[in-house]
Scaffold this motif. Structure first.
Motif, PDB file in Angstrom:
ATOM      1  N   VAL A 223       0.884  -1.167   0.000  1.00 60.21           N
ATOM      2  CA  VAL A 223       0.000   0.000   0.000  1.00 60.21           C
ATOM      3  C   VAL A 223       0.920   1.214   0.000  1.00 60.21           C
ATOM      4  O   VAL A 223       1.890   1.255   0.759  1.00 60.21           O
ATOM      5  CB  VAL A 223      -0.900   0.038   1.261  1.00 60.21           C
ATOM      6  N   SER A 224       0.639   2.167  -0.880  1.00 58.67           N
ATOM      7  CA  SER A 224       1.496   3.356  -0.919  1.00 58.67           C
ATOM      8  C   SER A 224       0.689   4.596  -0.562  1.00 58.67           C
ATOM      9  O   SER A 224      -0.545   4.576  -0.550  1.00 58.67           O
ATOM     10  CB  SER A 224       2.105   3.516  -2.307  1.00 58.67           C
ATOM     11  N   ARG A 225       1.389   5.672  -0.302  1.00 58.86           N
ATOM     12  CA  ARG A 225       0.728   6.932   0.048  1.00 58.86           C
ATOM     13  C   ARG A 225      -0.191   7.378  -1.080  1.00 58.86           C
ATOM     14  O   ARG A 225      -1.301   7.873  -0.836  1.00 58.86           O
ATOM     15  CB  ARG A 225       1.794   8.001   0.315  1.00 58.86           C
ATOM     16  N   ALA A 226       0.249   7.167  -2.333  1.00 56.42           N
ATOM     17  CA  ALA A 226      -0.565   7.572  -3.483  1.00 56.42           C
ATOM     18  C   ALA A 226      -1.892   6.810  -3.523  1.00 56.42           C
ATOM     19  O   ALA A 226      -2.914   7.345  -3.954  1.00 56.42           O
ATOM     20  CB  ALA A 226       0.222   7.338  -4.767  1.00 56.42           C
ATOM     21  N   ASP A 227      -1.880   5.543  -3.052  1.00 57.14           N
ATOM     22  CA  ASP A 227      -3.131   4.758  -3.015  1.00 57.14           C
ATOM     23  C   ASP A 227      -4.144   5.394  -2.073  1.00 57.14           C
ATOM     24  O   ASP A 227      -5.349   5.263  -2.262  1.00 57.14           O
ATOM     25  CB  ASP A 227      -2.861   3.333  -2.489  1.00 57.14           C
ATOM     26  N   LEU A 228      -3.664   6.049  -1.025  1.00 54.27           N
ATOM     27  CA  LEU A 228      -4.553   6.500   0.053  1.00 54.27           C
ATOM     28  C   LEU A 228      -4.858   7.993   0.025  1.00 54.27           C
ATOM     29  O   LEU A 228      -5.825   8.435   0.637  1.00 54.27           O
ATOM     30  CB  LEU A 228      -3.922   6.162   1.413  1.00 54.27           C
ATOM     31  N   SER A 229      -4.042   8.756  -0.716  1.00 48.82           N
ATOM     32  CA  SER A 229      -4.079  10.218  -0.551  1.00 48.82           C
ATOM     33  C   SER A 229      -5.439  10.842  -0.860  1.00 48.82           C
ATOM     34  O   SER A 229      -5.768  11.887  -0.326  1.00 48.82           O
ATOM     35  CB  SER A 229      -2.987  10.876  -1.375  1.00 48.82           C
ATOM     36  N   LYS A 230      -6.242  10.197  -1.714  1.00 43.54           N
ATOM     37  CA  LYS A 230      -7.510  10.847  -2.075  1.00 43.54           C
ATOM     38  C   LYS A 230      -8.626  10.654  -1.027  1.00 43.54           C
ATOM     39  O   LYS A 230      -9.668  11.295  -1.099  1.00 43.54           O
ATOM     40  CB  LYS A 230      -7.997  10.347  -3.432  1.00 43.54           C
ATOM     41  N   PHE A 231      -8.378   9.809  -0.032  1.00 38.71           N
ATOM     42  CA  PHE A 231      -9.450   9.505   0.925  1.00 38.71           C
ATOM     43  C   PHE A 231      -9.401  10.439   2.145  1.00 38.71           C
ATOM     44  O   PHE A 231      -9.125  10.016   3.260  1.00 38.71           O
ATOM     45  CB  PHE A 231      -9.361   8.047   1.379  1.00 38.71           C
ATOM     46  N   SER A 232      -9.730  11.698   1.923  1.00 36.53           N
ATOM     47  CA  SER A 232      -9.613  12.663   3.026  1.00 36.53           C
ATOM     48  C   SER A 232     -10.664  12.460   4.105  1.00 36.53           C
ATOM     49  O   SER A 232     -10.538  13.007   5.189  1.00 36.53           O
ATOM     50  CB  SER A 232      -9.705  14.097   2.525  1.00 36.53           C
ATOM     51  N   TYR A 233     -11.733  11.717   3.804  1.00 33.01           N
ATOM     52  CA  TYR A 233     -12.796  11.526   4.800  1.00 33.01           C
ATOM     53  C   TYR A 233     -12.687  10.175   5.505  1.00 33.01           C
ATOM     54  O   TYR A 233     -13.513   9.850   6.347  1.00 33.01           O
ATOM     55  CB  TYR A 233     -14.171  11.627   4.143  1.00 33.01           C
ATOM     56  N   LEU A 234     -11.661   9.402   5.134  1.00 32.17           N
ATOM     57  CA  LEU A 234     -11.577   8.028   5.641  1.00 32.17           C
ATOM     58  C   LEU A 234     -11.401   7.988   7.157  1.00 32.17           C
ATOM     59  O   LEU A 234     -10.475   8.597   7.703  1.00 32.17           O
ATOM     60  CB  LEU A 234     -10.415   7.303   4.953  1.00 32.17           C
ATOM     61  N   LYS A 235     -12.317   7.260   7.824  1.00 30.59           N
ATOM     62  CA  LYS A 235     -12.243   7.158   9.285  1.00 30.59           C
ATOM     63  C   LYS A 235     -11.800   5.761   9.730  1.00 30.59           C
ATOM     64  O   LYS A 235     -11.151   5.611  10.742  1.00 30.59           O
ATOM     65  CB  LYS A 235     -13.615   7.463   9.904  1.00 30.59           C
ATOM     66  N   PHE A 236     -12.210   4.739   8.963  1.00 33.02           N
ATOM     67  CA  PHE A 236     -11.897   3.357   9.346  1.00 33.02           C
ATOM     68  C   PHE A 236     -11.208   2.647   8.186  1.00 33.02           C
ATOM     69  O   PHE A 236     -11.764   2.583   7.088  1.00 33.02           O
ATOM     70  CB  PHE A 236     -13.182   2.592   9.699  1.00 33.02           C
ATOM     71  N   LEU A 237     -10.026   2.138   8.443  1.00 30.31           N
ATOM     72  CA  LEU A 237      -9.304   1.385   7.407  1.00 30.31           C
ATOM     73  C   LEU A 237      -8.903   0.028   7.971  1.00 30.31           C
ATOM     74  O   LEU A 237      -8.118  -0.065   8.920  1.00 30.31           O
ATOM     75  CB  LEU A 237      -8.064   2.169   6.950  1.00 30.31           C
ATOM     76  N   TYR A 238      -9.507  -1.016   7.396  1.00 28.56           N
ATOM     77  CA  TYR A 238      -9.231  -2.379   7.851  1.00 28.56           C
ATOM     78  C   TYR A 238      -8.402  -3.109   6.808  1.00 28.56           C
ATOM     79  O   TYR A 238      -8.863  -3.357   5.695  1.00 28.56           O
ATOM     80  CB  TYR A 238     -10.544  -3.140   8.082  1.00 28.56           C
ATOM     81  N   LEU A 239      -7.157  -3.429   7.178  1.00 26.79           N
ATOM     82  CA  LEU A 239      -6.264  -4.134   6.251  1.00 26.79           C
ATOM     83  C   LEU A 239      -5.766  -5.432   6.883  1.00 26.79           C
ATOM     84  O   LEU A 239      -4.731  -5.968   6.492  1.00 26.79           O
ATOM     85  CB  LEU A 239      -5.065  -3.243   5.902  1.00 26.79           C
ATOM     86  N   ALA A 240      -6.522  -5.932   7.861  1.00 21.62           N
ATOM     87  CA  ALA A 240      -6.094  -7.152   8.549  1.00 21.62           C
ATOM     88  C   ALA A 240      -6.094  -8.345   7.600  1.00 21.62           C
ATOM     89  O   ALA A 240      -6.846  -8.374   6.630  1.00 21.62           O
ATOM     90  CB  ALA A 240      -7.030  -7.433   9.729  1.00 21.62           C
ATOM     91  N   ASP A 241      -5.219  -9.301   7.908  1.00 14.74           N
ATOM     92  CA  ASP A 241      -5.181 -10.554   7.167  1.00 14.74           C
ATOM     93  C   ASP A 241      -4.902 -10.352   5.673  1.00 14.74           C
ATOM     94  O   ASP A 241      -5.673 -10.768   4.812  1.00 14.74           O
ATOM     95  CB  ASP A 241      -6.501 -11.316   7.357  1.00 14.74           C
ATOM     96  N   ASN A 242      -3.802  -9.650   5.394  1.00 18.74           N
ATOM     97  CA  ASN A 242      -3.311  -9.507   4.027  1.00 18.74           C
ATOM     98  C   ASN A 242      -1.867  -9.989   3.976  1.00 18.74           C
ATOM     99  O   ASN A 242      -1.448 -10.737   4.863  1.00 18.74           O
ATOM    100  CB  ASN A 242      -3.430  -8.042   3.581  1.00 18.74           C
ATOM    101  N   LEU A 243      -1.126  -9.574   2.969  1.00 16.79           N
ATOM    102  CA  LEU A 243       0.262 -10.036   2.840  1.00 16.79           C
ATOM    103  C   LEU A 243       1.244  -8.871   2.933  1.00 16.79           C
ATOM    104  O   LEU A 243       2.301  -8.884   2.314  1.00 16.79           O
ATOM    105  CB  LEU A 243       0.447 -10.776   1.508  1.00 16.79           C
ATOM    106  N   LEU A 244       0.866  -7.867   3.692  1.00 20.36           N
ATOM    107  CA  LEU A 244       1.722  -6.680   3.813  1.00 20.36           C
ATOM    108  C   LEU A 244       3.004  -7.016   4.558  1.00 20.36           C
ATOM    109  O   LEU A 244       2.960  -7.605   5.644  1.00 20.36           O
ATOM    110  CB  LEU A 244       0.981  -5.584   4.587  1.00 20.36           C
ATOM    111  N   SER A 245       4.147  -6.662   3.982  1.00 21.23           N
ATOM    112  CA  SER A 245       5.394  -6.931   4.685  1.00 21.23           C
ATOM    113  C   SER A 245       6.200  -5.656   4.905  1.00 21.23           C
ATOM    114  O   SER A 245       7.118  -5.633   5.710  1.00 21.23           O
ATOM    115  CB  SER A 245       6.228  -7.964   3.934  1.00 21.23           C
ATOM    116  N   LYS A 246       5.851  -4.611   4.178  1.00 23.85           N
ATOM    117  CA  LYS A 246       6.628  -3.376   4.306  1.00 23.85           C
ATOM    118  C   LYS A 246       5.725  -2.197   4.001  1.00 23.85           C
ATOM    119  O   LYS A 246       4.926  -2.245   3.072  1.00 23.85           O
ATOM    120  CB  LYS A 246       7.774  -3.410   3.280  1.00 23.85           C
ATOM    121  N   LEU A 247       5.835  -1.147   4.792  1.00 22.81           N
ATOM    122  CA  LEU A 247       5.048   0.064   4.530  1.00 22.81           C
ATOM    123  C   LEU A 247       5.991   1.260   4.577  1.00 22.81           C
ATOM    124  O   LEU A 247       6.865   1.333   5.437  1.00 22.81           O
ATOM    125  CB  LEU A 247       3.964   0.241   5.599  1.00 22.81           C
TER     126      LEU A 247
END
Ligand SMILES: *[C@@H]1O[C@H](CO)[C@@H](O)[C@H](O)[C@H]1NC(C)=O
Ligand SMILES: *[C@@H]1O[C@H](CO)[C@@H](O)[C@H](O)[C@H]1NC(C)=O
Ligand SMILES: *[C@@H]1O[C@H](CO)[C@@H](O)[C@H](O)[C@H]1NC(C)=O
Length: 329
Positions: free
Chosen positions: A71-95
């Motif tokens: 997940v990169s900053r560019a993926d998230l930057s447009k969500f200015s109203y985002l209150k809840f982000l659930y990314l549990a149980d994925n394959l993230l190894s580096k942020l």
């Protein structure tokens, strides 16, 4: 007619592609309302990367149980109203360190059950973050992240760092510094070299420590009793730590002045913030009251002026016949 069809086609292409992504090929999320918030339910949709086709106004994104590796900053930057982000149980190894920096409204972040070995330190500075779940990321290094993020600015009330260390790789108990709003801390299943009483003193509003199956050693064997006593004294729900020395040997052992100082500092910070909030709230109350009063005065003045004018007109009407009679004479 031909032009119209061409237009429609173009329009369709415009809506189907976002940043070069064909949104007809991306897995679909179900967009609904949850507690009046616009929510994208993307649970278990086989996403391999962060969705590109969600609209920027969603307030909840549930991407639990997918196969996202990055997940990169560019993926998230447009969500200015985002209150809840659930990314549990994925394959993230580096942020990246700044990945969440644009999410100023974010109150809940769930990164549990991934393969992260680092927490982006800036997470602890998110201005609205209340709940942080990073449990079940084996050997994630929380200690170093906190080293560069203290003092924590986020108003955290819940932290889950359960199952983040293992038998082969003990860690120090993380030093959160002063967290005046923290209510629940989950450290289930962890292995620690040592826990010092001071590390609980900065958590002055803690109500629940979930510490099942925690294995820990202590720099000073009596610290074990001190921690048990402190948590009991503060009426915090927890499972007492198993101590290796009899309590009788630690009776003379009071809490250190410096440690108690941390507790006082935390309580003062808490009171100060409460007071500031109260002042802001009462100022808003007073402001609204003044506006209402001014409005009522305005209505009253308007009403009085209208009545005056009306009675003036009536008086004039009454006086007109008199003049005529005068003339008749
Ligand atoms: C032990 O944990 C640290 C971070 O807490 C990590 O850097 C290191 O790679 C881990 N070692 C093993 C053998 O997993
Ligand atoms: C604490 O963490 C454990 C292990 O991850 C989990 O099973 C448990 O539900 C958590 N407890 C709470 C109250 O969140
Ligand atoms: C604690 O560990 C034991 C043995 O590994 C396990 O059976 C038990 O479910 C664990 N308890 C919690 C609350 O995680």
């Amino acid at each position: 007619m031909k032009i119209n069809i061409f237009w429609l086609l173009n329009l369709q292409l415009f809506f189907c592609y976002t940043h070069g992504t064909d949104c007809r090929k991306e897995p679909k999320c179900e967009v609904t309302r949850v507690h009046k918030m616009k929510a994208a339910n993307c649970y278990d949709r086989q996403f391999k990367s962060f969705p590109k086709c969600l609209t920027g106004d969603v307030e909840v994104i549930d991407l639990t149980f997918n196969r996202i590796r990055k997940v990169s900053r560019a993926d998230l930057s447009k969500f200015s109203y985002l209150k809840f982000l659930y990314l549990a149980d994925n394959l993230l190894s580096k942020l990246d360190g700044d990945v969440f920096d644009d999410l100023t409204s974010l109150t809940t972040l769930d990164l549990s059950l991934n393969a992260l070995n680092k927490v982006p330190p800036s997470v602890f500075q998110l201005p609205s973050l209340k709940s942080l779940y990073i449990g079940q990321n084996w050997n994630i290094n929380i200690v170093d992240a906190l080293e560069v993020s203290r003092p924590i600015q986020s108003p955290l009330t819940q932290i889950d760092i359960s199952q983040t260390t293992d038998e082969e790789n003990y860690s120090n108990f993380p030093d959160f510094g002063i967290l005046p709003f923290l209510v629940v801390l989950n450290i289930t299943g962890n292995f620690y070299f040592s826990i010092r009483p001071a590390l609980f003193m900065g958590l002055c509003n803690l109500q629940k420590l979930i510490n099942d199956n925690v294995t820990t050693e202590f720099e000073d064997a009596c610290d074990c009793w001190k921690i048990n006593n402190w948590l009991t004294l503060r009426k915090i729900k927890f499972t007492p730590f198993t101590c290796n020395v009899p309590q009788a040997k630690c009776l003379e052992n009071d809490f250190k002045e410096d440690d108690l100082q941390i507790y006082n500092q935390c309580s003062e910070t808490f009171k100060h913030i409460q007071k500031t909030n109260l002042i802001i709230k009462s100022s808003i109350g007073v402001g609204v009251g003044v506006i209402v009063i001014l409005f009522l005065i305005g209505i009253f003045l308007f009403w009085r002026r209208r009545n005056k004018r009306r009675s003036h007109l009536q008086n004039r009407k009454k006086s007109v016949p008199n003049e005529y009679t005068l003339c008749d004479n």
